[in-house]
Scaffold this active site. Structure first.
Site, short mmCIF file in Angstrom:
data_model
loop_
_atom_site.label_atom_id
_atom_site.label_comp_id
_atom_site.label_asym_id
_atom_site.label_seq_id
_atom_site.Cartn_x
_atom_site.Cartn_y
_atom_site.Cartn_z
N ASN A 62 0.83 -1.21 0.00
CA ASN A 62 0.00 0.00 0.00
C ASN A 62 0.86 1.25 0.00
O ASN A 62 1.94 1.28 0.60
CB ASN A 62 -1.02 0.01 1.15
CG ASN A 62 -0.44 -0.29 2.51
OD1 ASN A 62 0.53 -1.02 2.65
ND2 ASN A 62 -1.03 0.29 3.53
N GLU A 75 -3.22 -4.50 -2.93
CA GLU A 75 -3.74 -5.42 -3.95
C GLU A 75 -3.90 -4.70 -5.28
O GLU A 75 -3.66 -5.27 -6.35
CB GLU A 75 -5.11 -5.97 -3.51
CG GLU A 75 -5.09 -6.81 -2.24
CD GLU A 75 -5.24 -5.99 -0.96
OE1 GLU A 75 -4.80 -4.82 -0.92
OE2 GLU A 75 -5.78 -6.55 0.00
N CYS A 112 -10.13 -5.38 0.60
CA CYS A 112 -11.29 -4.49 0.77
C CYS A 112 -12.22 -4.59 -0.45
O CYS A 112 -11.85 -5.16 -1.48
CB CYS A 112 -10.83 -3.06 1.00
SG CYS A 112 -10.30 -2.22 -0.51
N CYS A 115 -10.82 -3.28 -3.76
CA CYS A 115 -9.82 -4.19 -4.35
C CYS A 115 -10.49 -5.42 -4.95
O CYS A 115 -10.08 -5.90 -6.01
CB CYS A 115 -8.79 -4.59 -3.30
SG CYS A 115 -7.65 -3.25 -2.91
N1 THU Z 1 -5.28 -1.43 2.64
C1 THU Z 1 -4.78 -2.29 1.72
O1 THU Z 1 -3.65 -2.11 1.25
N2 THU Z 1 -5.56 -3.30 1.30
C2 THU Z 1 -6.83 -3.54 1.74
O2 THU Z 1 -7.50 -4.42 1.23
C3 THU Z 1 -7.36 -2.75 2.85
C4 THU Z 1 -6.60 -1.56 3.25
C5 THU Z 1 -4.46 -0.29 3.07
C6 THU Z 1 -5.00 1.05 2.64
C7 THU Z 1 -4.40 1.96 3.69
O3 THU Z 1 -3.10 2.33 3.27
C8 THU Z 1 -4.28 1.08 4.93
O4 THU Z 1 -4.37 -0.26 4.47
C9 THU Z 1 -5.36 1.33 5.97
O5 THU Z 1 -6.63 1.28 5.42
#
Ligand code: THU
Length: 160
Positions: A62, A75, A112, A115
């Site tokens: 992320n 993702e 999420c 994604c």
């Molecule tokens: N995040 C992800 O990388 N993938 C997910 O499926 C859920 C959330 C990240 C986004 C943000 O940088 C941090 O996690 C908190 O939400």
């Protein structure tokens, strides 16, 4: 009126040792990617690794931004990178791991909703299922045999 039940099937592995070999290396790569995440705001670090049918492994994490909504999940950075670099390759499998600086993440962390929608696009495009493995930092690992299994009532191009 009739009631409609929608079922999803998941496979739960107790720990890393129980994982099938094919997923172990990919999860290890996702962990390495998670450690390089740029998450100074949430302190929630996510790594993703994708195995493509050309044997390439794409990893990402992320990337956050001071303007919060401009950041992007692991993702999506991973699958967009794969799509941009290897437009004709199919994604066979994806491993995801998430951990927080604030507390140990012991539960599997599923992708999420946004994604899931994005991964769905690629699953439909390639016309073969993408296996998804996800975990926290330690503990159980969950496997779904496809993205569609994680996104019932999916919105897709068939309605456009
Ligand atoms: N995040 C992800 O990388 N993938 C997910 O499926 C859920 C959330 C990240 C986004 C943000 O940088 C941090 O996690 C908190 O939400």
């Amino acid at each position: 009126m009739k009631e409609v039940n929608i079922e999803s099937k998941l496979y739960v592995f107790k720990n890393f040792e129980e994982l099938p070999n094919e997923a172990t290396l990919l999860m290890q790569k996702a962990i390495k990617a998670r450690e390089k995440a740029y998450a100074p705001y949430s302190k929630f670090y996510v790594g993703a690794a994708l195995l493509l049918d050309n044997n390439e492994i794409v990893t990402s994490n992320n990337q956050e931004n001071a303007s919060y909504p401009s950041g992007l999940c692991a993702e999506r950075t991973a699958i967009y990178y794969a799509g941009s670099q290897y437009p004709n390759a199919k994604v066979i499998r994806m491993a995801i791991t998430a951990g927080s600086k604030n507390k140990q993440t012991t539960n599997p962390i599923p992708p999420c909703g946004a994604c899931r929608q994005v991964i769905a696009e690629y699953e439909i495009k390639q016309n073969t299922p993408i296996e998804i493995y996800f975990m926290g930092e330690i503990g159980k690992i969950v496997k779904s045999n496809s993205l569609a299994n994680l996104l019932p009532l999916m919105f897709d191009k068939s309605v456009l």
